[in-house]
Design a protein around this motif. Sequence first.
Motif, short mmCIF file in Angstrom:
data_model
loop_
_atom_site.label_atom_id
_atom_site.label_comp_id
_atom_site.label_asym_id
_atom_site.label_seq_id
_atom_site.Cartn_x
_atom_site.Cartn_y
_atom_site.Cartn_z
N LYS A 1 13.35 -14.14 27.84
CA LYS A 1 12.65 -15.13 28.68
C LYS A 1 12.87 -14.86 30.17
O LYS A 1 11.91 -14.88 30.96
CB LYS A 1 13.12 -16.55 28.31
CG LYS A 1 12.66 -17.00 26.91
CD LYS A 1 13.50 -18.16 26.39
CE LYS A 1 14.90 -17.67 26.06
NZ LYS A 1 15.75 -18.66 25.38
N ARG B 1 23.64 -30.48 26.16
CA ARG B 1 22.25 -30.96 25.94
C ARG B 1 21.90 -32.07 26.93
O ARG B 1 20.74 -32.21 27.35
CB ARG B 1 22.06 -31.44 24.49
CG ARG B 1 22.27 -30.37 23.42
CD ARG B 1 21.35 -29.18 23.57
NE ARG B 1 21.71 -28.11 22.63
CZ ARG B 1 21.32 -26.86 22.77
NH1 ARG B 1 20.56 -26.47 23.78
NH2 ARG B 1 21.69 -25.94 21.89
N ARG C 1 26.90 -16.02 24.81
CA ARG C 1 26.09 -17.01 24.09
C ARG C 1 26.88 -17.62 22.92
O ARG C 1 27.00 -17.00 21.86
CB ARG C 1 24.80 -16.36 23.58
CG ARG C 1 23.91 -15.90 24.73
CD ARG C 1 22.61 -15.30 24.25
NE ARG C 1 21.61 -15.31 25.28
CZ ARG C 1 21.27 -14.23 26.01
NH1 ARG C 1 21.87 -13.07 25.82
NH2 ARG C 1 20.34 -14.33 26.94
N ARG D 1 14.31 -23.18 13.78
CA ARG D 1 13.57 -23.48 15.02
C ARG D 1 12.16 -22.89 15.10
O ARG D 1 11.33 -23.38 15.85
CB ARG D 1 14.36 -22.95 16.23
CG ARG D 1 15.52 -23.82 16.61
CD ARG D 1 16.22 -23.20 17.80
NE ARG D 1 17.32 -24.01 18.30
CZ ARG D 1 18.13 -23.61 19.27
NH1 ARG D 1 17.95 -22.44 19.84
NH2 ARG D 1 19.11 -24.38 19.67
C1 S3P Z 1 21.08 -21.93 23.58
C2 S3P Z 1 20.59 -20.84 24.28
C3 S3P Z 1 21.22 -20.32 25.49
C4 S3P Z 1 21.99 -21.42 26.22
C5 S3P Z 1 22.95 -22.08 25.29
C6 S3P Z 1 22.26 -22.69 24.06
C7 S3P Z 1 20.39 -22.38 22.36
O1 S3P Z 1 20.24 -19.79 26.38
O2 S3P Z 1 21.10 -22.38 26.74
O3 S3P Z 1 23.89 -21.12 24.90
O4 S3P Z 1 20.59 -23.53 21.92
O5 S3P Z 1 19.59 -21.59 21.81
P1 S3P Z 1 19.47 -18.37 26.12
O6 S3P Z 1 18.30 -18.69 25.23
O7 S3P Z 1 19.05 -17.93 27.47
O8 S3P Z 1 20.44 -17.46 25.49
#
Ligand code: S3P
Length: 171
Positions: free
Chosen positions: A16, A59, A123, A139
């Motif tokens: 992204k 969140r 992550r 998802r």
């Molecule tokens: C998450 C994705 C992460 C980050 C966190 C949670 C998720 O971002 O917001 O670790 O719930 O999929 P990226 O999609 O940029 O890795």
Amino acid sequence: MDKNNIILIGFMGVGKGTVARAIYALNGSFCIDTDDVIESLTKTRIKDIFENKGEAYFRGLEKDCASWLIKSIDNTVISTGGGFYKQEQLKEIGKVVYLESSFDEILYRINSCPNAQKKLQKRPLLQDLEEAKKLFNSRVNEYKKVADLIVNVERKEPKDIACEIFSKLRK
Ligand code: S3P
């Protein structure tokens, strides 16, 4: 009033941020990333927020970030964390573009990077790949449901994905 933002959603590691920067290179649209906004606001890495305060707290920060985007941001490309798509007000932020890829292709993409280990380590929800795959499966349909546009990104160059997003959004 409708906003002129593009919001990139999709699973962790799908690219992204890379696509957002490719859009900037293509037409000069500034881009921001919701995780970067949260890290800068809290002066804390996402990984440490998860570790010290838990996922629910993170969140909540995403929710605050969504409200700020609605209030304050326009004409911008917004790359998001993989769970940001759940924000109730997502559509109020702008046009939602889902970057689609299979789980295996996402792992291939991450592992092809010279800094793959770093990408995995930062992550929290990618630490256990079996769990991550379950999360991905849970998802996929939700991403599609909230998307205004779905673009498959498997083995494509970021600049080509950026062009594809523009030509499809124009239609
Ligand atoms: C998450 C994705 C992460 C980050 C966190 C949670 C998720 O971002 O917001 O670790 O719930 O999929 P990226 O999609 O940029 O890795």
